[in-house]
Design an enzyme around this catalytic site. Structure first.
Site, mmCIF file in Angstrom:
data_model
loop_
_atom_site.group_PDB
_atom_site.id
_atom_site.type_symbol
_atom_site.label_atom_id
_atom_site.label_comp_id
_atom_site.label_asym_id
_atom_site.label_seq_id
_atom_site.Cartn_x
_atom_site.Cartn_y
_atom_site.Cartn_z
ATOM 1 N N SER A 63 -1.548 -7.117 -8.077
ATOM 2 C CA SER A 63 -1.619 -7.745 -9.404
ATOM 3 C C SER A 63 -0.597 -7.239 -10.408
ATOM 4 O O SER A 63 -0.402 -7.866 -11.450
ATOM 5 C CB SER A 63 -2.996 -7.508 -10.017
ATOM 6 N N LYS A 66 1.928 -9.677 -11.464
ATOM 7 C CA LYS A 66 1.603 -10.742 -12.432
ATOM 8 C C LYS A 66 2.386 -10.555 -13.741
ATOM 9 O O LYS A 66 2.647 -11.521 -14.455
ATOM 10 C CB LYS A 66 0.093 -10.767 -12.715
ATOM 11 N N TYR A 187 1.432 -18.047 -5.764
ATOM 12 C CA TYR A 187 0.507 -16.980 -6.164
ATOM 13 C C TYR A 187 0.338 -15.941 -5.045
ATOM 14 O O TYR A 187 0.388 -14.732 -5.294
ATOM 15 C CB TYR A 187 -0.852 -17.584 -6.564
ATOM 16 N N TYR A 239 -8.192 -4.878 -15.307
ATOM 17 C CA TYR A 239 -9.423 -5.575 -14.942
ATOM 18 C C TYR A 239 -10.417 -5.409 -16.088
ATOM 19 O O TYR A 239 -10.038 -5.509 -17.248
ATOM 20 C CB TYR A 239 -9.966 -5.065 -13.592
ATOM 21 N N VAL A 257 -4.824 -3.844 -6.899
ATOM 22 C CA VAL A 257 -5.800 -3.353 -5.922
ATOM 23 C C VAL A 257 -5.167 -2.606 -4.745
ATOM 24 O O VAL A 257 -5.871 -2.065 -3.907
ATOM 25 C CB VAL A 257 -6.731 -4.471 -5.388
HETATM 26 N N1 GLU Z 1 -4.600 -10.427 -4.327
HETATM 27 C C1 GLU Z 1 -5.839 -10.321 -5.027
HETATM 28 C C2 GLU Z 1 -6.432 -11.659 -5.300
HETATM 29 O O1 GLU Z 1 -5.727 -12.591 -5.556
HETATM 30 C C3 GLU Z 1 -5.712 -9.672 -6.364
HETATM 31 C C4 GLU Z 1 -4.944 -8.480 -6.331
HETATM 32 C C5 GLU Z 1 -5.145 -7.545 -7.486
HETATM 33 O O2 GLU Z 1 -6.000 -7.801 -8.371
HETATM 34 O O3 GLU Z 1 -4.420 -6.562 -7.500
HETATM 35 O O4 GLU Z 1 -7.626 -11.799 -5.297
#
Ligand code: GLU
Length: 303
Positions: A63, A66, A187, A239, A257
């Site tokens: 993430s 992002k 994505y 998060y 994650v």
């Molecule tokens: N790849 C995970 C997902 O799309 C999220 C990864 C993250 O939150 O680091 O659910």
């Protein structure tokens, strides 16, 4: 200050405590990582840089990427982006379907999955070769070749039912312009980027440097966009634990994650930590400890 010594003290202090937490297990590439991997890279804008532990080993930044996608999207469409994605912490899990339905298909922020899926859609609508151009943007920030891990992208795809549900719900609310499958492909590739701590700390320097690359002075973002990116990382980058991170560490940043965390002090430094075991909120447990100790001992927090 002797930062090498400071980092070493923190590193060994944290390493000598039991390695608690859990690995992410939803894809095999994350489930089989050695849980004892542990690296830190600290890089100042003036060129001083310090690495310790596994700082030069690639890991899945997940993430954290992002932030790059959102940077590229805002550089392409400007403030228009906020018609399609908000700027508030979600107070819910990062992949919540319920919240997206309540809020009629407008994701709370660009760092929850639904928000990043909208950002992927914006990249497709505004770029000829979105996958390649996104990677080029990341390579420009990193100053070197960075790659998608195609095996991770494939695993993300084959387990990504909830992300597919989010994308379909966004589409049903009219907040995706392109085909769900194409948007998810971007994505899932975004989630698959691999970097080392050293590369990560280098590649976030544009956000530390008012939007400009440190090496060439080339501008990736305006000052105002950079301010917004850093503010979003501060309020939404961890998060459902951005408050705790702000309270304990006091720097804007983003976690993933894969166990990576990047944080920065505007105009001063970036710091990347990697330790794969996560706390219950999905943030690297050792990463949080290192950064809390670092801003306490160095007195380098923005607050
Ligand atoms: N790849 C995970 C997902 O799309 C999220 C990864 C993250 O939150 O680091 O659910």
């Amino acid at each position: 200050m002797d930062y090498q010594n400071l980092l070493e003290n923190i590193y060994y202090q944290v390493k000598n405590q039991p390695n608690k937490g859990e690995l992410a297990t939803y894809i095999p590439e994350l489930a089989r990582i050695n849980p004892d991997k542990f690296g830190i890279s600290l890089q100042f804008l003036d060129g001083q840089s310090y690495n310790i532990g596994d700082a030069q080993e690639k890991f899945s930044i997940q993430s954290i990427a992002k932030v790059f996608a959102f940077s590229l999207a805002i550089s392409l469409v400007g403030k228009e982006i906020f018609k399609r994605v908000g700027v508030e912490p979600s107070g819910n899990s990062f992949n919540s379907l319920v919240q997206l339905e309540y809020e009629k298909g407008v994701p709370r922020n660009p760092f929850i999955n639904a928000g990043a899926i909208v950002v992927a859609d914006i990249l497709i609508s505004n770029l000829k070769n979105p996958k390649e151009e996104l990677l080029l943007f990341i390579q420009k920030a990193a100053g070197k070749k960075i790659e998608y891990n195609l095996q991770v992208a494939q695993s993300e795809k084959s387990t990504g039912f909830r992300n597919a549900a989010l994308a379909n719900m966004l589409k049903s609310y009219g907040n995706l312009e392109n085909d769900v499958e194409n948007v998810l492909d971007i994505y899932f590739h975004l989630c698959s980027i691999s970097m080392t701590c050293e590369e990560l700390a280098t590649s976030f320097k544009y956000l530390c440097n008012g939007g400009k690359l440190i090496t060439s002075d080339e501008r990736l973002l305006t000052l105002s966009q950079t301010k917004r990116l850093n503010a979003l990382m501060q309020t939404c980058g961890f998060y459902d634990e951005a408050g705790e991170f702000t309270y304990k560490v006091g720097l804007p940043g983003k976690s993933g994650v894969g166990g990576g965390i990047i944080a920065l002090y505007p105009e001063k430094f970036t710091i990347a930590v990697w330790s794969p075991k996560l706390n219950v909120k999905g943030n690297s447990l050792r990463g949080m400890k290192v950064l809390e100790q670092f801003t306490t001992d160095s007195q380098l927090s923005i607050f």
